[in-house]
Design a protein around this motif. Structure first.
Motif, PDB file in Angstrom:
ATOM      1  N   GLN A  40     -36.131 -95.492 -43.369  1.00  0.00           N
ATOM      2  CA  GLN A  40     -36.049 -94.119 -42.905  1.00  0.00           C
ATOM      3  C   GLN A  40     -36.212 -94.099 -41.392  1.00  0.00           C
ATOM      4  O   GLN A  40     -37.061 -94.815 -40.844  1.00  0.00           O
ATOM      5  CB  GLN A  40     -37.134 -93.250 -43.559  1.00  0.00           C
ATOM      6  CG  GLN A  40     -36.996 -93.155 -45.056  1.00  0.00           C
ATOM      7  CD  GLN A  40     -38.050 -92.242 -45.674  1.00  0.00           C
ATOM      8  OE1 GLN A  40     -37.929 -91.852 -46.819  1.00  0.00           O
ATOM      9  NE2 GLN A  40     -39.082 -91.892 -44.933  1.00  0.00           N
ATOM     10  N   LEU A  41     -35.417 -93.281 -40.723  1.00  0.00           N
ATOM     11  CA  LEU A  41     -35.473 -93.145 -39.275  1.00  0.00           C
ATOM     12  C   LEU A  41     -36.007 -91.762 -38.937  1.00  0.00           C
ATOM     13  O   LEU A  41     -35.372 -90.748 -39.250  1.00  0.00           O
ATOM     14  CB  LEU A  41     -34.081 -93.355 -38.656  1.00  0.00           C
ATOM     15  CG  LEU A  41     -33.367 -94.660 -39.041  1.00  0.00           C
ATOM     16  CD1 LEU A  41     -31.994 -94.719 -38.394  1.00  0.00           C
ATOM     17  CD2 LEU A  41     -34.199 -95.873 -38.655  1.00  0.00           C
ATOM     18  N   GLU A  42     -37.175 -91.719 -38.327  1.00  0.00           N
ATOM     19  CA  GLU A  42     -37.840 -90.455 -38.023  1.00  0.00           C
ATOM     20  C   GLU A  42     -37.715 -90.147 -36.536  1.00  0.00           C
ATOM     21  O   GLU A  42     -37.789 -91.044 -35.696  1.00  0.00           O
ATOM     22  CB  GLU A  42     -39.321 -90.538 -38.406  1.00  0.00           C
ATOM     23  CG  GLU A  42     -39.594 -90.981 -39.835  1.00  0.00           C
ATOM     24  CD  GLU A  42     -39.375 -89.882 -40.855  1.00  0.00           C
ATOM     25  OE1 GLU A  42     -39.104 -88.732 -40.427  1.00  0.00           O
ATOM     26  OE2 GLU A  42     -39.476 -90.169 -42.058  1.00  0.00           O
ATOM     27  N   GLY A  43     -37.533 -88.876 -36.215  1.00  0.00           N
ATOM     28  CA  GLY A  43     -37.480 -88.483 -34.815  1.00  0.00           C
ATOM     29  C   GLY A  43     -36.864 -87.119 -34.596  1.00  0.00           C
ATOM     30  O   GLY A  43     -37.384 -86.308 -33.827  1.00  0.00           O
ATOM     31  N   HIS A  44     -35.743 -86.841 -35.275  1.00  0.00           N
ATOM     32  CA  HIS A  44     -35.131 -85.525 -35.141  1.00  0.00           C
ATOM     33  C   HIS A  44     -36.031 -84.464 -35.788  1.00  0.00           C
ATOM     34  O   HIS A  44     -36.706 -84.726 -36.793  1.00  0.00           O
ATOM     35  CB  HIS A  44     -33.750 -85.502 -35.788  1.00  0.00           C
ATOM     36  CG  HIS A  44     -32.701 -86.248 -35.016  1.00  0.00           C
ATOM     37  ND1 HIS A  44     -32.316 -85.892 -33.749  1.00  0.00           N
ATOM     38  CD2 HIS A  44     -31.958 -87.344 -35.338  1.00  0.00           C
ATOM     39  CE1 HIS A  44     -31.381 -86.722 -33.315  1.00  0.00           C
ATOM     40  NE2 HIS A  44     -31.154 -87.615 -34.254  1.00  0.00           N
ATOM     41  N   THR A  45     -36.015 -83.273 -35.225  1.00  0.00           N
ATOM     42  CA  THR A  45     -36.874 -82.196 -35.725  1.00  0.00           C
ATOM     43  C   THR A  45     -36.103 -81.124 -36.469  1.00  0.00           C
ATOM     44  O   THR A  45     -36.717 -80.241 -37.071  1.00  0.00           O
ATOM     45  CB  THR A  45     -37.632 -81.549 -34.554  1.00  0.00           C
ATOM     46  OG1 THR A  45     -36.681 -81.033 -33.601  1.00  0.00           O
ATOM     47  CG2 THR A  45     -38.528 -82.573 -33.866  1.00  0.00           C
ATOM     48  N   LYS A  46     -34.760 -81.198 -36.437  1.00  0.00           N
ATOM     49  CA  LYS A  46     -33.940 -80.207 -37.136  1.00  0.00           C
ATOM     50  C   LYS A  46     -32.775 -80.921 -37.820  1.00  0.00           C
ATOM     51  O   LYS A  46     -32.723 -82.137 -37.869  1.00  0.00           O
ATOM     52  CB  LYS A  46     -33.437 -79.135 -36.167  1.00  0.00           C
ATOM     53  CG  LYS A  46     -34.541 -78.283 -35.564  1.00  0.00           C
ATOM     54  CD  LYS A  46     -33.964 -77.206 -34.644  1.00  0.00           C
ATOM     55  CE  LYS A  46     -35.073 -76.353 -34.037  1.00  0.00           C
ATOM     56  NZ  LYS A  46     -34.518 -75.308 -33.118  1.00  0.00           N
ATOM     57  N   VAL A  47     -31.842 -80.145 -38.344  1.00  0.00           N
ATOM     58  CA  VAL A  47     -30.727 -80.666 -39.142  1.00  0.00           C
ATOM     59  C   VAL A  47     -29.994 -81.796 -38.425  1.00  0.00           C
ATOM     60  O   VAL A  47     -29.627 -81.675 -37.251  1.00  0.00           O
ATOM     61  CB  VAL A  47     -29.721 -79.540 -39.444  1.00  0.00           C
ATOM     62  CG1 VAL A  47     -28.498 -80.096 -40.172  1.00  0.00           C
ATOM     63  CG2 VAL A  47     -30.376 -78.441 -40.269  1.00  0.00           C
ATOM     64  N   VAL A  48     -29.795 -82.910 -39.139  1.00  0.00           N
ATOM     65  CA  VAL A  48     -28.975 -84.005 -38.628  1.00  0.00           C
ATOM     66  C   VAL A  48     -27.509 -83.638 -38.877  1.00  0.00           C
ATOM     67  O   VAL A  48     -27.081 -83.497 -40.018  1.00  0.00           O
ATOM     68  CB  VAL A  48     -29.326 -85.339 -39.313  1.00  0.00           C
ATOM     69  CG1 VAL A  48     -28.405 -86.451 -38.823  1.00  0.00           C
ATOM     70  CG2 VAL A  48     -30.784 -85.705 -39.056  1.00  0.00           C
ATOM     71  N   SER A  49     -26.744 -83.496 -37.803  1.00  0.00           N
ATOM     72  CA  SER A  49     -25.372 -82.999 -37.910  1.00  0.00           C
ATOM     73  C   SER A  49     -24.317 -84.062 -37.663  1.00  0.00           C
ATOM     74  O   SER A  49     -23.121 -83.785 -37.779  1.00  0.00           O
ATOM     75  CB  SER A  49     -25.162 -81.837 -36.932  1.00  0.00           C
ATOM     76  OG  SER A  49     -25.578 -82.200 -35.630  1.00  0.00           O
ATOM     77  N   GLY A  50     -24.735 -85.295 -37.324  1.00  0.00           N
ATOM     78  CA  GLY A  50     -23.754 -86.340 -37.098  1.00  0.00           C
ATOM     79  C   GLY A  50     -24.389 -87.715 -37.072  1.00  0.00           C
ATOM     80  O   GLY A  50     -25.523 -87.886 -36.614  1.00  0.00           O
ATOM     81  N   ILE A  51     -23.650 -88.710 -37.586  1.00  0.00           N
ATOM     82  CA  ILE A  51     -24.073 -90.111 -37.566  1.00  0.00           C
ATOM     83  C   ILE A  51     -22.856 -90.934 -37.164  1.00  0.00           C
ATOM     84  O   ILE A  51     -21.761 -90.734 -37.689  1.00  0.00           O
ATOM     85  CB  ILE A  51     -24.598 -90.572 -38.940  1.00  0.00           C
ATOM     86  CG1 ILE A  51     -25.811 -89.722 -39.364  1.00  0.00           C
ATOM     87  CG2 ILE A  51     -24.974 -92.050 -38.923  1.00  0.00           C
ATOM     88  CD1 ILE A  51     -26.283 -89.998 -40.783  1.00  0.00           C
ATOM     89  N   ALA A  52     -23.049 -91.877 -36.232  1.00  0.00           N
ATOM     90  CA  ALA A  52     -21.911 -92.660 -35.732  1.00  0.00           C
ATOM     91  C   ALA A  52     -22.313 -94.118 -35.550  1.00  0.00           C
ATOM     92  O   ALA A  52     -23.445 -94.424 -35.163  1.00  0.00           O
ATOM     93  CB  ALA A  52     -21.408 -92.087 -34.404  1.00  0.00           C
ATOM     94  N   LEU A  53     -21.337 -95.008 -35.821  1.00  0.00           N
ATOM     95  CA  LEU A  53     -21.487 -96.452 -35.622  1.00  0.00           C
ATOM     96  C   LEU A  53     -20.285 -96.939 -34.816  1.00  0.00           C
ATOM     97  O   LEU A  53     -19.275 -97.365 -35.383  1.00  0.00           O
ATOM     98  CB  LEU A  53     -21.535 -97.186 -36.959  1.00  0.00           C
ATOM     99  CG  LEU A  53     -22.866 -97.241 -37.702  1.00  0.00           C
ATOM    100  CD1 LEU A  53     -22.637 -97.729 -39.129  1.00  0.00           C
ATOM    101  CD2 LEU A  53     -23.848 -98.147 -36.991  1.00  0.00           C
ATOM    102  N   PRO A  54     -20.336 -96.891 -33.497  1.00  0.00           N
ATOM    103  CA  PRO A  54     -19.179 -97.308 -32.691  1.00  0.00           C
ATOM    104  C   PRO A  54     -18.844 -98.783 -32.904  1.00  0.00           C
ATOM    105  O   PRO A  54     -19.733 -99.615 -33.071  1.00  0.00           O
ATOM    106  CB  PRO A  54     -19.636 -97.050 -31.248  1.00  0.00           C
ATOM    107  CG  PRO A  54     -20.786 -96.109 -31.368  1.00  0.00           C
ATOM    108  CD  PRO A  54     -21.446 -96.414 -32.673  1.00  0.00           C
ATOM    109  N   SER A  55     -17.556 -99.100 -32.882  1.00  0.00           N
ATOM    110  CA  SER A  55     -17.142-100.479 -33.071  1.00  0.00           C
ATOM    111  C   SER A  55     -17.604-101.328 -31.893  1.00  0.00           C
ATOM    112  O   SER A  55     -17.603-100.892 -30.738  1.00  0.00           O
ATOM    113  CB  SER A  55     -15.613-100.552 -33.210  1.00  0.00           C
ATOM    114  OG  SER A  55     -14.978-100.072 -32.041  1.00  0.00           O
TER     115      SER A  55
END
Length: 417
Positions: A126-141
């Motif tokens: 689990q990755l903790e840190g954001h305080t509100k809705v997570v609206s995007g996740i990205a893994l750049p090449s």
């Protein structure tokens, strides 16, 4: 983005006996069996914690013709877990005391002591840190970093090896969406799209959107953005001067565009106006308007030759192109709650799995094309973002700001494309 539909659900614990168990007057699960040391033969109690339903309806096409999927081996919703029927589970709620770390019942607790139920996948971290809705996740090449964005106006950078947050960037507004294309990261905020090149550190701001940018997608060096006012803006990347130049504005939706996906020579846009529009990518003209949903269409997904869509009307619809070239619904899967996000992954055997995030704070996993129930993930608040990763990994981001990393147990003999 505020959506209708409740975020609370009362869960019920169910226990179903098998045919052999009905001869006994007790229908309880054996405590000693749960502890792994029952020595009674026969035992008057159940030695089963989960019994899956086996009565299924195969007439799931609502009067429409049936279409095959995955090399024609099966039809939509025809399986032991398809249609409106649901797997029956002994316990279907996470124990609140377990969440707080102080459940005294241990293995005897009638509720689930896990954030998921199902076989073949597990929670990695689990990755903790954001305080509100997570609206995007990205893994750049080419990058060893994971990027997450939130309506708390921040973008966080995580080291994929250590799982530690290495940077926090204030993007200047609530993030409505985030995607990556090659080394580029695109972030939608009110009245603007911001772009970063993770290799060259180039940063650009694309002006033109009116209101929040809810959806982004890239096709053939063209960036499309779905906005709050219902328009879809397009920018073309100029490789000579390394800038994105305005290319077009697609209009027609009467309310915000919340999801975009690209298929073969087609762009599909889902909107708060309850419709999906089909656009020709060559001429950027609207070819068809899909009106079968009765509430906000939250997400669209292209898989093989099919289009899948979900809505707050509690349905997932499967669309197929007819001989006339028009899309029609070939199967409708019904949920008990609104569906807010879709994502496709493959399990350890390479079978296609559809992930459906619902407004009851669960993520449902279904094997396609049968919609066989493969498990469930529980969250504190509903999952708004799902992202596929390499090697059987997938990510979820929920309304509380929590990002979780999940893993399918990959069989090294299976090659997944």
């Amino acid at each position: 983005m505020d959506v209708d539909g409740g975020n609370k659900r009362v869960f019920h614990r169910l226990a179903v006996a098998t045919a052999a168990d009905t001869r006994h007057h007790q229908k309880k699960v054996c405590y000693h069996w749960q502890a792994g040391n029952c020595n009674r033969h026969p035992c008057p109690f159940l030695h089963s914690a989960t019994v899956y339903g086996s009565t299924m309806s195969c007439n799931n096409n609502n009067g429409r013709r049936s279409h095959t999927f995955m090399n024609g081996t099966s039809t939509w919703g025809h399986g032991c877990g398809g249609g409106n029927h649901r797997a029956v589970r002994k316990a279907d709620k996470v124990c609140n005391y377990w969440v707080q770390g102080n459940c005294g019942y241990g293995e005897r607790c009638k509720f689930i002591h896990s954030w998921s139920c199902g076989d073949g996948f597990s929670l990695l971290t689990q990755l903790e840190g954001h305080t509100k809705v997570v609206s995007g996740i990205a893994l750049p090449s080419g990058s060893d970093k994971l990027y997450t964005a939130s309506i708390d106006e921040t973008l966080r950078v995580w080291d994929c090896q250590s799982g530690q947050c290495t940077a926090e960037i204030n993007v200047g507004g609530e993030v409505g969406c985030m995607i990556n294309e090659g080394p580029w990261i695109f972030v939608g905020i009110p009245n603007c799209v911001r772009a970063w090149n993770t290799q060259t550190c180039m940063e650009l701001s694309l002006q033109g959107p009116v209101g929040q940018v809810y959806a982004l997608v890239v096709n053939n060096d063209i960036l499309f953005a779905g906005t709050q006012d219902g328009s879809i803006l397009a920018w073309k990347f100029n490789v000579v001067v390394n800038v994105f130049e305005p290319a077009a504005s697609l209009t027609g939706h009467s309310r915000g565009v919340v999801s975009l996906v690209v298929g073969p020579n087609r762009l599909y846009s889902a909107s708060m106006d309850n419709t999906i529009r089909v656009w020709n990518l060559e001429h950027l003209q609207c070819l068809q308007i899909l009106t079968d949903h009765t509430s906000i269409v939250m997400s669209v997904l292209c898989w093989d030759q099919f289009l899948l869509s979900c809505s707050l009307d509690k349905t997932v619809k499967v669309w197929v192109t007819t001989e006339s070239g028009k899309l029609e619904v070939t199967y409708t899967h019904k949920e008990e709650h609104g569906v807010v996000a879709l994502c496709g992954v493959h399990d350890s055997q390479g079978k296609p799995i559809l992930l459906c995030s619902c407004t009851d704070n669960t993520l449902r996993l279904y094997e396609l094309p049968s919609f066989l129930d493969r498990g469930k993930i529980f969250t504190k608040q509903e999952i708004r973002t799902i992202k596929m990763g390499p090697g059987g990994i997938f990510f979820t981001g929920d309304g509380s700001g929590q990002v979780r990393v999940w893993n399918w147990a990959i069989d090294p003999t299976i090659s997944i494309q």
